[in-house]
Design an enzyme around this catalytic site. Structure first.
Site, mmCIF file in Angstrom:
data_model
loop_
_atom_site.group_PDB
_atom_site.id
_atom_site.type_symbol
_atom_site.label_atom_id
_atom_site.label_comp_id
_atom_site.label_asym_id
_atom_site.label_seq_id
_atom_site.Cartn_x
_atom_site.Cartn_y
_atom_site.Cartn_z
ATOM 1 N N TYR A 1 0.883 -1.159 -0.324
ATOM 2 C CA TYR A 1 -0.333 -0.223 0.295
ATOM 3 C C TYR A 1 0.958 1.279 0.046
ATOM 4 O O TYR A 1 2.380 0.989 0.325
ATOM 5 C CB TYR A 1 -0.908 0.143 1.064
ATOM 6 C CG TYR A 1 0.036 0.209 2.404
ATOM 7 C CD1 TYR A 1 -0.843 1.681 3.182
ATOM 8 C CD2 TYR A 1 0.175 -0.846 3.308
ATOM 9 C CE1 TYR A 1 0.404 1.843 4.731
ATOM 10 C CE2 TYR A 1 1.168 -0.161 4.180
ATOM 11 C CZ TYR A 1 0.892 0.971 4.820
ATOM 12 O OH TYR A 1 1.456 0.784 6.592
ATOM 13 N N ARG B 1 8.444 4.103 -4.959
ATOM 14 C CA ARG B 1 8.531 2.958 -3.384
ATOM 15 C C ARG B 1 7.367 1.872 -3.572
ATOM 16 O O ARG B 1 7.475 0.701 -3.225
ATOM 17 C CB ARG B 1 8.254 3.955 -2.412
ATOM 18 C CG ARG B 1 7.823 2.411 -1.153
ATOM 19 C CD ARG B 1 8.298 3.390 0.711
ATOM 20 N NE ARG B 1 7.040 4.187 0.399
ATOM 21 C CZ ARG B 1 6.461 4.859 1.594
ATOM 22 N NH1 ARG B 1 7.785 5.393 2.271
ATOM 23 N NH2 ARG B 1 5.885 5.582 1.973
ATOM 24 N N LYS C 1 6.723 -1.704 1.845
ATOM 25 C CA LYS C 1 5.388 -1.733 2.386
ATOM 26 C C LYS C 1 4.497 -2.050 2.837
ATOM 27 O O LYS C 1 3.884 -1.912 2.105
ATOM 28 C CB LYS C 1 4.995 -0.187 2.058
ATOM 29 C CG LYS C 1 4.535 1.146 2.704
ATOM 30 C CD LYS C 1 4.255 2.045 1.951
ATOM 31 C CE LYS C 1 2.974 2.757 3.366
ATOM 32 N NZ LYS C 1 3.741 3.252 4.707
ATOM 33 N N GLU D 1 11.870 2.719 14.656
ATOM 34 C CA GLU D 1 11.038 3.201 14.127
ATOM 35 C C GLU D 1 9.659 3.104 14.825
ATOM 36 O O GLU D 1 9.353 3.003 15.959
ATOM 37 C CB GLU D 1 10.812 2.667 12.302
ATOM 38 C CG GLU D 1 10.172 1.637 12.096
ATOM 39 C CD GLU D 1 10.276 1.236 10.985
ATOM 40 O OE1 GLU D 1 9.737 2.401 9.865
ATOM 41 O OE2 GLU D 1 10.365 0.527 10.219
#
Length: 290
Positions: free
Chosen positions: A33, A52, A149, A182
């Protein structure tokens, strides 16, 4: 006005949007996504997110569902149909529909595409920024390819829910060696007492944030020392400032980690200045005057 979604070639009412029960994104999280911010009805950091997306798809051996130019047309049409001035656009691409099997489909299937859009109250977001947020720390128990992702976000969901139940706004993950990786859905940065900005290297198990790229460019252009490397949770708690970055929240100051106040307990000067600079840059990439 009813919200409109794009699902596999059709624009449908959001309330009626649906995917097949054997969509591999639904059954295996076999999907990726992207999320764009929208300024003045235009997509910000368009190319960065598309780059990306294509990388994530390549890593999972999923074909681009349509040419990039066609995808941009669809993204903009979803914005137009939903009359989004300031908001977010969500895109999801799965491997497609096939009989449930852990192996890839033996016969080629068409990737499935879902796109939605929603407005964002920028004033409410700014009010949150001016206060800063509290985060909690949590062990990083996610899979080893966070550079892709994917929609497989259950560890993030559980960690962010734990943060909410603790009265915090987000989580920062800490690896087995005690180093910050993160956030629950964002990259993490600290500012040292000497004014150096530290964030984790992409060689670690983190997502290569599109917003992160812009922020590092801005910092270096302003002559701020930047280090892409490891820092511990304890270093983060002793930092002069700390903040998160993501396409949905831009730059979000952290004022408390667990029970430790960061700096003076208010959003730091550099964090706020960097947010303003990024917002101006994002508006320019969207073709909207800063």
């Amino acid at each position: 006005m009813s919200r409109i979604a794009y699902v596999n070639g059709a624009y449908v009412r959001h309330a009626d949007a649906a995917v097949h029960i054997e969509d591999r994104g639904y059954q295996f999280a076999d999907a990726v996504y992207e999320v764009w911010s929208v300024f003045g009805g235009q997509l910000a950091d368009l190319a960065g997110h598309l780059n990306r997306l294509e990388r994530s798809l390549r890593e999972l051996h999923i074909a681009m569902p349509m040419p990039r130019s066609a995808l941009v047309v669809v993204l903009n049409e979803v914005i137009r149909r939903n009359r989004i001035g300031e908001g977010l656009v969500y895109l999801q691409v799965s491997r497609g529909v096939a009989p449930r099997d852990h192996f890839f489909p033996t016969e080629p299937v068409k990737p499935a595409v879902v796109i939605t859009a929603k407005p964002v109250d920028r004033q409410a977001a700014e009010a949150k920024v001016r206060k800063g947020i509290r985060v909690i720390s949590a062990p990083d128990n996610r899979w080893g390819r966070c550079d892709i992702k994917t929609v497989g976000l259950l560890p993030n969901v559980l960690a962010k829910q734990a943060a909410r139940e603790a009265g915090a706004s987000d989580v920062i993950f800490v690896d087995a060696e005690g180093f910050v990786t993160e956030g629950g859905s964002a990259n993490v940065y600290i500012v040292t007492a000497e004014g150096e900005v530290k964030t984790r290297s992409l060689r670690a198990n983190i997502l290569p944030g599109v917003t992160r790229i812009s922020l590092l460019d801005i910092l270096r252009a302003e002559g701020v020392d930047v280090s892409e490397g490891a820092f511990t949770l304890e270093e983060a708690k002793r930092a002069k400032e700390a903040f998160l970055s993501a396409a949905s929240t831009f730059v979000m100051p952290i004022v408390q980690i667990d029970e430790s106040r960061i700096g003076d307990g208010v959003p730091g000067e550099l964090s706020l200045r960097l947010r303003d600079a990024y917002m101006s840059r994002a508006r320019r990439t969207a073709g909207v005057e800063a």
